[in-house]
Design an enzyme around this catalytic site. Structure first.
Site, mmCIF file in Angstrom:
data_model
loop_
_atom_site.group_PDB
_atom_site.id
_atom_site.type_symbol
_atom_site.label_atom_id
_atom_site.label_comp_id
_atom_site.label_asym_id
_atom_site.label_seq_id
_atom_site.Cartn_x
_atom_site.Cartn_y
_atom_site.Cartn_z
ATOM 1 N N CYS A 115 0.821 -1.224 0.000
ATOM 2 C CA CYS A 115 0.000 0.000 0.000
ATOM 3 C C CYS A 115 0.853 1.272 0.000
ATOM 4 O O CYS A 115 0.343 2.357 -0.274
ATOM 5 C CB CYS A 115 -0.941 0.013 1.198
ATOM 6 S SG CYS A 115 -2.083 -1.367 1.197
ATOM 7 N N HIS A 254 -2.991 7.231 2.357
ATOM 8 C CA HIS A 254 -3.480 5.916 1.956
ATOM 9 C C HIS A 254 -4.862 5.706 2.579
ATOM 10 O O HIS A 254 -5.082 6.013 3.751
ATOM 11 C CB HIS A 254 -2.490 4.853 2.433
ATOM 12 C CG HIS A 254 -3.003 3.474 2.241
ATOM 13 N ND1 HIS A 254 -3.542 3.049 1.046
ATOM 14 C CD2 HIS A 254 -3.091 2.409 3.088
ATOM 15 C CE1 HIS A 254 -3.927 1.791 1.169
ATOM 16 N NE2 HIS A 254 -3.672 1.383 2.393
ATOM 17 N N ASN A 284 -10.137 0.251 0.327
ATOM 18 C CA ASN A 284 -8.679 0.287 0.281
ATOM 19 C C ASN A 284 -8.215 -0.351 -1.036
ATOM 20 O O ASN A 284 -8.323 -1.563 -1.210
ATOM 21 C CB ASN A 284 -8.144 -0.484 1.499
ATOM 22 C CG ASN A 284 -6.624 -0.548 1.550
ATOM 23 O OD1 ASN A 284 -5.949 -0.227 0.581
ATOM 24 N ND2 ASN A 284 -6.103 -0.981 2.681
HETATM 25 O O1 UT7 Z 1 -3.572 -1.006 3.674
HETATM 26 C C1 UT7 Z 1 -3.180 -1.143 5.006
HETATM 27 C C2 UT7 Z 1 -3.777 -2.353 5.592
HETATM 28 N N1 UT7 Z 1 -4.994 -2.301 6.274
HETATM 29 C C3 UT7 Z 1 -5.346 -1.489 7.284
HETATM 30 O O2 UT7 Z 1 -4.811 -0.443 7.517
HETATM 31 C C4 UT7 Z 1 -6.447 -1.964 8.164
HETATM 32 C C5 UT7 Z 1 -6.133 -1.715 9.614
HETATM 33 N N2 UT7 Z 1 -7.103 -2.301 10.523
HETATM 34 C C6 UT7 Z 1 -8.398 -1.930 10.581
HETATM 35 O O3 UT7 Z 1 -8.850 -1.092 9.806
HETATM 36 C C7 UT7 Z 1 -9.254 -2.511 11.657
HETATM 37 O O4 UT7 Z 1 -8.457 -3.224 12.556
HETATM 38 C C8 UT7 Z 1 -10.382 -3.458 11.123
HETATM 39 C C9 UT7 Z 1 -11.423 -2.642 10.379
HETATM 40 C C10 UT7 Z 1 -9.792 -4.517 10.215
HETATM 41 C C11 UT7 Z 1 -11.078 -4.143 12.293
HETATM 42 O O5 UT7 Z 1 -11.615 -3.168 13.155
HETATM 43 P P1 UT7 Z 1 -11.375 -3.254 14.729
HETATM 44 O O6 UT7 Z 1 -12.127 -2.173 15.323
HETATM 45 O O7 UT7 Z 1 -9.894 -3.322 14.940
HETATM 46 O O8 UT7 Z 1 -12.071 -4.639 15.063
HETATM 47 P P2 UT7 Z 1 -11.440 -5.926 15.760
HETATM 48 O O9 UT7 Z 1 -10.518 -6.629 14.804
HETATM 49 O O10 UT7 Z 1 -10.913 -5.540 17.091
HETATM 50 O O11 UT7 Z 1 -12.715 -6.813 15.922
HETATM 51 C C12 UT7 Z 1 -13.802 -6.387 16.767
HETATM 52 C C13 UT7 Z 1 -14.931 -7.391 16.581
HETATM 53 C C14 UT7 Z 1 -14.492 -8.854 16.614
HETATM 54 O O12 UT7 Z 1 -15.481 -9.587 17.264
HETATM 55 P P3 UT7 Z 1 -15.294 -10.052 18.800
HETATM 56 O O13 UT7 Z 1 -14.038 -10.876 18.802
HETATM 57 O O14 UT7 Z 1 -15.161 -8.787 19.575
HETATM 58 O O15 UT7 Z 1 -16.542 -10.822 19.069
HETATM 59 C C15 UT7 Z 1 -14.457 -9.239 15.169
HETATM 60 O O16 UT7 Z 1 -14.700 -10.620 14.971
HETATM 61 O O17 UT7 Z 1 -15.530 -7.179 15.290
HETATM 62 C C16 UT7 Z 1 -15.601 -8.433 14.605
HETATM 63 N N3 UT7 Z 1 -15.503 -8.192 13.180
HETATM 64 C C17 UT7 Z 1 -16.570 -7.959 12.422
HETATM 65 N N4 UT7 Z 1 -17.880 -7.879 12.689
HETATM 66 C C18 UT7 Z 1 -18.717 -7.604 11.682
HETATM 67 C C19 UT7 Z 1 -14.382 -8.134 12.413
HETATM 68 N N5 UT7 Z 1 -14.720 -7.863 11.145
HETATM 69 C C20 UT7 Z 1 -16.061 -7.750 11.115
HETATM 70 C C21 UT7 Z 1 -16.984 -7.477 10.095
HETATM 71 N N6 UT7 Z 1 -18.294 -7.411 10.416
HETATM 72 N N7 UT7 Z 1 -16.620 -7.261 8.822
#
Ligand code: UT7
Length: 330
Positions: A115, A254, A284
């Site tokens: 990225c 980005h 993204n």
């Molecule tokens: O190009 C560079 C690469 N990418 C990035 O920069 C992405 C960086 N990371 C992020 O943007 C975020 O970490 C995410 C959007 C991927 C995830 O958001 P988060 O607020 O960090 O969520 P989390 O991973 O802490 O997950 C929170 C909860 C989890 O459930 P539990 O374990 O609390 O029950 C996940 O399973 O949200 C759940 N979850 C979802 N729920 C509904 C994860 N993805 C989803 C989804 N829909 N798509």
């Protein structure tokens, strides 16, 4: 200021026609429009049909950039394509673009910094212009992330989209600032990777079965890295260039997650409207995200002659890069 200056002479972008909304994803994944929009800011993305490859989108963006500059492909000296989803392992996607454009004088090279690839490619291409070696360098960021996403993994499938963007770099007629910083920390390689398909883990029926040809990401760690590196790299780049953050007319980051951009803006004390964001509509798009956002900012009249712009990218590697550019083109 350098004695010899480089600037953006033209900018272009291309995305596939097909729009995939969050509701479309919720039809086959355990997710919702509300979760995706709240946690990422993304509402829809573009997804290419199987008839299209990365080079096809790259070529469309390239033609637009050349047209914007009133330039022909025959005068290009160098074509750099930043991508981590090339058409093939070999030849390079840049070579395919060179042929499609009829850029018979140009060298062609792919740049893989995920990225952050566009910022790496701009930094690289600009050096040839600043050194006086080349007059006309086409830099493209293009990725079909839909091809490497695991569509059964809700934590990554909702984030990515397909797109391409291009800039034509050339000598500036007016004094123009250009400054880049590039960085890497390979100790974070495991945080965001496509495990199989390369020399470490060649393709086999097992790697396909285990879905090891698609993106694996530790989202929270990459999120933290994104915020920290946006803040740190923008501070470092502006300081090295003798500027204040307030001197940046527009920051084009980005487009990973709106919360990353919001947190960085807050920590830098910069109003959010100084950052251009279009991830709500495109998600993204990896190496394409910065030139895609730049093209939109330019066509909407938000960029003016003499503005100092900051392109800031970060991603797998881990890698990051900033280009500070005085807007002089178009
Ligand atoms: O190009 C560079 C690469 N990418 C990035 O920069 C992405 C960086 N990371 C992020 O943007 C975020 O970490 C995410 C959007 C991927 C995830 O958001 P988060 O607020 O960090 O969520 P989390 O991973 O802490 O997950 C929170 C909860 C989890 O459930 P539990 O374990 O609390 O029950 C996940 O399973 O949200 C759940 N979850 C979802 N729920 C509904 C994860 N993805 C989803 C989804 N829909 N798509």
């Amino acid at each position: 200021m350098n004695e010899r200056s480089v600037t953006v002479l033209g900018v272009g972008a291309a995305v596939p026609d097909r729009v995939v909304t969050n509701d479309d994803l919720a039809a086959f994944l355990d997710t919702s429009d509300d979760w995706i929009a709240r946690r990422t800011g993304i509402r829809q993305r573009r997804v290419a049909g199987l008839e299209m490859a990365t080079s096809d989108l790259a070529v469309r963006a390239a033609w637009e950039a050349l047209q914007g500059a009133g330039a022909g492909a025959g005068n290009l000296d160098l074509i750099l394509v930043a991508t981590s989803t090339p058409d093939h392992w070999m030849p390079s996607t840049a070579a395919l673009v060179q042929h499609a454009l009829g850029a018979t004088r140009a060298g062609a090279l792919d740049v893989n910094a995920a990225c952050a690839g566009f910022t790496y490619a701009v930094a690289t291409g600009a050096q040839f212009v600043l050194a006086g070696t080349y007059r006309s360098v086409l830099v493209i960021g293009a990725d079909l992330m839909s091809r490497v996403v695991d569509w059964s993994d809700r934590s990554t499938a909702v984030l990515f989209g397909d797109g391409a963007g291009a800039v034509l770099l050339g000598a500036s007629r007016r004094p123009a600032l250009f400054h880049s910083i590039l960085g890497a920390d390979g100790s974070g390689a495991h945080l965001l990777e496509i495990p199989a398909g390369g020399s470490r883990l060649p393709p086999s029926s097992e790697t396909v079965r285990d879905r090891l040809h698609s993106i694996r990401m530790q989202g929270r760690e990459v999120f933290q890295f994104g915020v920290n590196i946006l803040v740190r790299s923008l501070r470092q780049a502006t300081e090295e260039a003798g500027l204040q953050i307030e001197d940046l007319a527009l920051i084009i980051p980005h487009q990973a997650n709106i919360r990353i951009i919001q947190s960085a803006a807050e920590r830098l004390g910069v109003p959010l409207d100084r950052f251009w964001a279009n991830l709500d509509r495109f998600g993204n798009t990896s190496a394409a995200s910065i030139p895609l956002a730049l093209a939109e900012a330019v066509s909407s009249g938000r960029v003016h002659q003499g503005d100092v712009l900051a392109f800031v990218g970060f991603g797998a590697g881990l890698t990051w890069g900033v280009n500070l550019v005085t807007w002089g083109g178009e």
